[in-house]
Design a protein around this motif. Structure first.
Motif, PDB file in Angstrom:
ATOM      1  N   LEU A 191     -29.286  27.060 -13.295  1.00  0.00           N
ATOM      2  CA  LEU A 191     -28.045  26.680 -13.985  1.00  0.00           C
ATOM      3  C   LEU A 191     -27.043  26.083 -13.001  1.00  0.00           C
ATOM      4  O   LEU A 191     -26.367  25.094 -13.304  1.00  0.00           O
ATOM      5  N   TRP A 192     -26.930  26.679 -11.829  1.00  0.00           N
ATOM      6  CA  TRP A 192     -25.996  26.184 -10.817  1.00  0.00           C
ATOM      7  C   TRP A 192     -26.261  24.709 -10.504  1.00  0.00           C
ATOM      8  O   TRP A 192     -25.342  23.899 -10.367  1.00  0.00           O
ATOM      9  N   PHE A 193     -27.550  24.361 -10.388  1.00  0.00           N
ATOM     10  CA  PHE A 193     -27.920  22.989 -10.042  1.00  0.00           C
ATOM     11  C   PHE A 193     -28.113  22.097 -11.265  1.00  0.00           C
ATOM     12  O   PHE A 193     -28.479  20.927 -11.127  1.00  0.00           O
ATOM     13  N   GLY A 194     -27.868  22.649 -12.454  1.00  0.00           N
ATOM     14  CA  GLY A 194     -27.952  21.835 -13.668  1.00  0.00           C
ATOM     15  C   GLY A 194     -29.362  21.429 -14.043  1.00  0.00           C
ATOM     16  O   GLY A 194     -29.568  20.388 -14.663  1.00  0.00           O
ATOM     17  N   VAL A 195     -30.353  22.264 -13.687  1.00  0.00           N
ATOM     18  CA  VAL A 195     -31.761  21.957 -13.970  1.00  0.00           C
ATOM     19  C   VAL A 195     -32.246  22.862 -15.107  1.00  0.00           C
ATOM     20  O   VAL A 195     -32.283  24.082 -14.946  1.00  0.00           O
ATOM     21  N   PRO A 196     -32.616  22.305 -16.257  1.00  0.00           N
ATOM     22  CA  PRO A 196     -33.079  23.149 -17.372  1.00  0.00           C
ATOM     23  C   PRO A 196     -34.420  23.801 -17.062  1.00  0.00           C
ATOM     24  O   PRO A 196     -35.242  23.258 -16.318  1.00  0.00           O
ATOM     25  N   SER A 197     -34.633  24.975 -17.655  1.00  0.00           N
ATOM     26  CA  SER A 197     -35.845  25.756 -17.394  1.00  0.00           C
ATOM     27  C   SER A 197     -36.770  25.773 -18.604  1.00  0.00           C
ATOM     28  O   SER A 197     -36.332  25.692 -19.751  1.00  0.00           O
ATOM     29  N   ALA A 198     -38.070  25.899 -18.298  1.00  0.00           N
ATOM     30  CA  ALA A 198     -39.082  26.220 -19.299  1.00  0.00           C
ATOM     31  C   ALA A 198     -39.575  27.625 -18.972  1.00  0.00           C
ATOM     32  O   ALA A 198     -39.919  27.922 -17.819  1.00  0.00           O
ATOM     33  N   THR A 199     -39.600  28.507 -19.957  1.00  0.00           N
ATOM     34  CA  THR A 199     -39.759  29.940 -19.700  1.00  0.00           C
ATOM     35  C   THR A 199     -41.220  30.385 -19.684  1.00  0.00           C
ATOM     36  O   THR A 199     -41.966  30.153 -20.614  1.00  0.00           O
TER      37      THR A 199
ATOM     38  N   VAL B 263     -33.409  30.948 -24.165  1.00  0.00           N
ATOM     39  CA  VAL B 263     -33.951  30.012 -25.166  1.00  0.00           C
ATOM     40  C   VAL B 263     -33.290  30.201 -26.526  1.00  0.00           C
ATOM     41  O   VAL B 263     -32.745  29.256 -27.121  1.00  0.00           O
ATOM     42  N   VAL B 264     -33.344  31.428 -27.043  1.00  0.00           N
ATOM     43  CA  VAL B 264     -32.953  31.690 -28.434  1.00  0.00           C
ATOM     44  C   VAL B 264     -31.444  31.888 -28.575  1.00  0.00           C
ATOM     45  O   VAL B 264     -30.818  31.367 -29.496  1.00  0.00           O
ATOM     46  N   GLU B 265     -30.868  32.650 -27.659  1.00  0.00           N
ATOM     47  CA  GLU B 265     -29.442  32.970 -27.772  1.00  0.00           C
ATOM     48  C   GLU B 265     -28.545  31.819 -27.310  1.00  0.00           C
ATOM     49  O   GLU B 265     -27.562  31.488 -27.957  1.00  0.00           O
ATOM     50  N   LEU B 266     -28.885  31.240 -26.150  1.00  0.00           N
ATOM     51  CA  LEU B 266     -27.960  30.317 -25.495  1.00  0.00           C
ATOM     52  C   LEU B 266     -28.387  28.857 -25.559  1.00  0.00           C
ATOM     53  O   LEU B 266     -27.571  27.967 -25.287  1.00  0.00           O
ATOM     54  N   GLY B 267     -29.645  28.584 -25.882  1.00  0.00           N
ATOM     55  CA  GLY B 267     -30.110  27.200 -25.954  1.00  0.00           C
ATOM     56  C   GLY B 267     -30.080  26.485 -24.619  1.00  0.00           C
ATOM     57  O   GLY B 267     -29.912  25.265 -24.552  1.00  0.00           O
ATOM     58  N   LEU B 268     -30.269  27.249 -23.523  1.00  0.00           N
ATOM     59  CA  LEU B 268     -30.201  26.672 -22.181  1.00  0.00           C
ATOM     60  C   LEU B 268     -31.582  26.524 -21.539  1.00  0.00           C
ATOM     61  O   LEU B 268     -31.688  26.208 -20.352  1.00  0.00           O
ATOM     62  N   ALA B 269     -32.639  26.755 -22.306  1.00  0.00           N
ATOM     63  CA  ALA B 269     -34.003  26.618 -21.794  1.00  0.00           C
ATOM     64  C   ALA B 269     -34.925  26.308 -22.962  1.00  0.00           C
ATOM     65  O   ALA B 269     -34.545  26.467 -24.128  1.00  0.00           O
ATOM     66  N   VAL B 270     -36.128  25.860 -22.640  1.00  0.00           N
ATOM     67  CA  VAL B 270     -37.149  25.644 -23.668  1.00  0.00           C
ATOM     68  C   VAL B 270     -38.272  26.654 -23.444  1.00  0.00           C
ATOM     69  O   VAL B 270     -38.452  27.175 -22.338  1.00  0.00           O
ATOM     70  N   GLU B 271     -39.015  26.912 -24.478  1.00  0.00           N
ATOM     71  CA  GLU B 271     -40.042  27.955 -24.425  1.00  0.00           C
ATOM     72  C   GLU B 271     -41.405  27.395 -24.058  1.00  0.00           C
ATOM     73  O   GLU B 271     -41.850  26.406 -24.641  1.00  0.00           O
ATOM     74  N   ILE B 272     -42.041  28.003 -23.080  1.00  0.00           N
ATOM     75  CA  ILE B 272     -43.489  27.885 -22.949  1.00  0.00           C
ATOM     76  C   ILE B 272     -44.088  29.109 -23.625  1.00  0.00           C
ATOM     77  O   ILE B 272     -44.854  29.014 -24.560  1.00  0.00           O
ATOM     78  N   ARG B 273     -43.683  30.275 -23.143  1.00  0.00           N
ATOM     79  CA  ARG B 273     -43.938  31.537 -23.829  1.00  0.00           C
ATOM     80  C   ARG B 273     -42.721  32.418 -23.633  1.00  0.00           C
ATOM     81  O   ARG B 273     -42.035  32.328 -22.614  1.00  0.00           O
TER      82      ARG B 273
ATOM     83  N   VAL C 173     -30.740  20.175 -24.663  1.00  0.00           N
ATOM     84  CA  VAL C 173     -30.781  21.277 -23.701  1.00  0.00           C
ATOM     85  C   VAL C 173     -30.235  20.813 -22.355  1.00  0.00           C
ATOM     86  O   VAL C 173     -29.445  21.506 -21.707  1.00  0.00           O
ATOM     87  N   ARG C 174     -30.621  19.616 -21.934  1.00  0.00           N
ATOM     88  CA  ARG C 174     -30.168  19.089 -20.637  1.00  0.00           C
ATOM     89  C   ARG C 174     -28.650  18.989 -20.591  1.00  0.00           C
ATOM     90  O   ARG C 174     -28.008  19.362 -19.591  1.00  0.00           O
ATOM     91  N   THR C 175     -28.049  18.515 -21.670  1.00  0.00           N
ATOM     92  CA  THR C 175     -26.587  18.392 -21.732  1.00  0.00           C
ATOM     93  C   THR C 175     -25.918  19.753 -21.647  1.00  0.00           C
ATOM     94  O   THR C 175     -24.934  19.943 -20.926  1.00  0.00           O
ATOM     95  N   LYS C 176     -26.463  20.743 -22.393  1.00  0.00           N
ATOM     96  CA  LYS C 176     -25.873  22.087 -22.369  1.00  0.00           C
ATOM     97  C   LYS C 176     -25.983  22.720 -20.979  1.00  0.00           C
ATOM     98  O   LYS C 176     -25.067  23.401 -20.517  1.00  0.00           O
ATOM     99  N   VAL C 177     -27.096  22.483 -20.304  1.00  0.00           N
ATOM    100  CA  VAL C 177     -27.281  23.042 -18.961  1.00  0.00           C
ATOM    101  C   VAL C 177     -26.300  22.405 -17.990  1.00  0.00           C
ATOM    102  O   VAL C 177     -25.726  23.094 -17.127  1.00  0.00           O
ATOM    103  N   LYS C 178     -26.078  21.091 -18.097  1.00  0.00           N
ATOM    104  CA  LYS C 178     -25.108  20.421 -17.216  1.00  0.00           C
ATOM    105  C   LYS C 178     -23.700  20.991 -17.443  1.00  0.00           C
ATOM    106  O   LYS C 178     -22.938  21.211 -16.486  1.00  0.00           O
ATOM    107  N   GLU C 179     -23.351  21.243 -18.693  1.00  0.00           N
ATOM    108  CA  GLU C 179     -22.034  21.825 -18.996  1.00  0.00           C
ATOM    109  C   GLU C 179     -21.917  23.227 -18.418  1.00  0.00           C
ATOM    110  O   GLU C 179     -20.885  23.605 -17.856  1.00  0.00           O
ATOM    111  N   MET C 180     -23.000  24.043 -18.534  1.00  0.00           N
ATOM    112  CA  MET C 180     -22.966  25.402 -18.007  1.00  0.00           C
ATOM    113  C   MET C 180     -22.961  25.400 -16.483  1.00  0.00           C
ATOM    114  O   MET C 180     -22.383  26.291 -15.855  1.00  0.00           O
ATOM    115  N   SER C 181     -23.577  24.382 -15.887  1.00  0.00           N
ATOM    116  CA  SER C 181     -23.543  24.247 -14.431  1.00  0.00           C
ATOM    117  C   SER C 181     -22.103  24.131 -13.941  1.00  0.00           C
ATOM    118  O   SER C 181     -21.694  24.810 -12.986  1.00  0.00           O
TER     119      SER C 181
END
Length: 489
Positions: free
Chosen positions: A383-391, A406-416, A452-460
């Protein structure tokens, strides 16, 4: 002038992530107030290779911690309690850490007998070191808890204790093995019970968690490595709960300078390659200090990467080399576990490496996505570096971290979300491989989902503001320090 210095005793759990976070929060505190001095009592881990890693970590951190108001003391170790069986994790918590109480007592007794110009105003203990509360009480010193994970998981632990008291332990264990959902106060949405922290799924683990949580409730305050803008709902829920001690969000607490491992820098070849890649075009796969897979799963990852068509850097580690070790190591030749021809087909597109200096890679301009085991430190770094995660969670509370992101904050995408692996006892694993198709879908999602990328940049941006003057965590740290020093004359 007799009490012009406030001394704090920090006791981290003997894990790299816990020690790094402890040292970083200590640096934040002494940088904010010249009256604070901190002694970090280091518990050496029981396994030899982990111990060597921790020792090197401490040496590197001490070298980078130039402030003379932070000091380190390595505690002695009982020979009997230092015999580590990776298959018996509970003995690590119930026997090994507790065996150090007498050594902490000796150190503190010596410190209190010194006629210097300071006095001990608090123990700051790790979430796994609650046995040290009893030692603090003997010296009539208040205890503060440093919770190195997030606020939602802290609230989950509190709720599990309440649920166990209202119903019974068997109910909690049965629930954790069911295919249902549960409303947990610090989560906005119902939490699938199959994502519960694995410790609460067995009786001995649940007993340890319940004992710890009851002690949590008796501390003076709880510091959490998170920030208000990230976990607004969870933090405000705990602020409103009078049964929980005051909560201080102090994060993100990160080690951004490196120096936390036996650290080899980012090698020149990888730097040159990353420098030559387009902005945000590379996906980085890294699964933490305990992350490894068997050959069949490695081949699925390789196929998923190849099918995605995206550039990649993959930190690939091999399983521990002996039964007393829990740490993976680097392959001499990774092609022995990769699909035939994979290295040739992906030459120029991707890099398969061994251990990776995670911060250095995540901070590179070319990196645009992160396939992660969802350790909390790793998620805060991304999050600090603004890079979205896949879980791709593995153990401990990582499944709940993944759900929140993934579900609560929309800051990542799901692998599993529900992948679980026993990294301490690999023979016990019955995990089903994540397929190449799931991996491909996750990589495409993390690299191509602009929402997701936009939300992560904002949270960064919010994470960086939280820790500077005027930010939420900066203010929270200020209030915490006032609590530490308020009785100084």
């Amino acid at each position: 002038m007799a009490n012009r210095f406030a001394k704090l005793i920090f006791i981290p759990a003997p894990g790299v992530g816990h020690i790094v976070s402890t040292v970083e929060v200590a640096k934040v505190l002494v940088n904010r107030d010249k009256r604070l001095t901190i002694t970090i009592l280091v518990i050496k881990p029981p396994s030899v290779d982990t111990g060597l890693t921790i020792n090197a970590c401490i040496e590197a951190l001490a070298k980078n911690t130039v402030d003379d108001r932070i000091s380190f003391i390595q505690l002695p170790q009982d020979e009997a309690s230092s015999i580590f069986d990776p298959e018996d994790l509970m003995s690590f918590f119930n026997v090994f850490i507790k065996s150090h109480c007498k050594y902490v007592r000796n150190v503190v007794s010596h410190m209190t007998s010194q006629s210097d110009s300071g006095r001990i105003v608090g123990f700051v203990i790790d979430m796994f070191c609650t046995c040290m509360i009893d030692v603090a009480n003997e010296f009539n010193v208040p205890t503060y808890l440093f919770f190195t994970s997030n606020a939602a998981v802290l609230g989950f632990n509190m709720y599990i204790q309440t649920l166990s008291d209202e119903m019974n332990k068997d109910y909690v264990i049965e629930l954790s093995h069911s295919d249902t959902v549960l409303s947990v106060p610090t989560f906005v949405k119902p939490l699938p019970t199959k994502l519960f922290w694995n410790l609460v799924q067995i009786r001995e683990g649940l007993d340890f968690v319940l004992e710890s949580i009851r002690k949590y409730r008796g501390v003076k305050a709880i510091m959490v490595n998170t920030f208000l803008e990230l976990e607004t709902f969870a933090i405000e829920t705990m602020f409103a709960d009078t049964s929980i001690p005051p909560v201080y969000p102090v994060g993100p607490i990160l080690n951004l300078e490196g120096g936390s491992h036996v650290e080899k820098p980012l090698d020149d070849d990888l730097i040159k390659w990353l420098d030559s890649q387009p902005h945000s075009s590379v996906v980085f796969l890294c699964f933490g200090s305990l992350g490894f897979f068997d050959e069949s799963q490695v081949k699925e990852i390789a196929r998923g990467l190849e099918q995605s068509g995206h550039r990649f850097v993959w930190s690939l580690r091999q399983p521990p080399s002996n039964q007393t070790s829990i740490l993976p190591s680097d392959y001499e030749d990774p092609s022995v576990v990769l699909p035939d021809g994979f290295m040739e087909r992906t030459r120029g597109i991707g890099k398969v490496i061994g251990w990776a200096p995670q911060v250095a890679v995540l901070s590179h301009d070319a990196v645009g996505g992160f396939v992660s085991h969802c350790g909390w430190n790793s998620l805060l770094e991304s999050l600090w570096f603004g890079v979205p995660s896949a879980t791709w969670p593995m153990y401990a509370e990582q499944q709940m971290n993944a759900f929140e992101m993934v579900v609560e904050l929309g800051l990542a995408v799901e692998i599993r979300l529900d992948y679980k692996k026993d990294v301490f006892n690999p023979k016990a694993n019955t995990v089903v491989n994540v397929t190449a198709e799931e991996i491909e879908r996750g990589i495409r999602g993390v690299m191509e989902d602009n929402e997701v990328r936009t939300k992560v940049k904002e949270m960064s941006a919010k994470s960086r503001f939280a820790v500077v003057e005027g930010g939420s965590s900066y203010e929270s740290v200020g209030r915490l320090i006032e609590d530490f020093v308020k009785d100084l004359s």
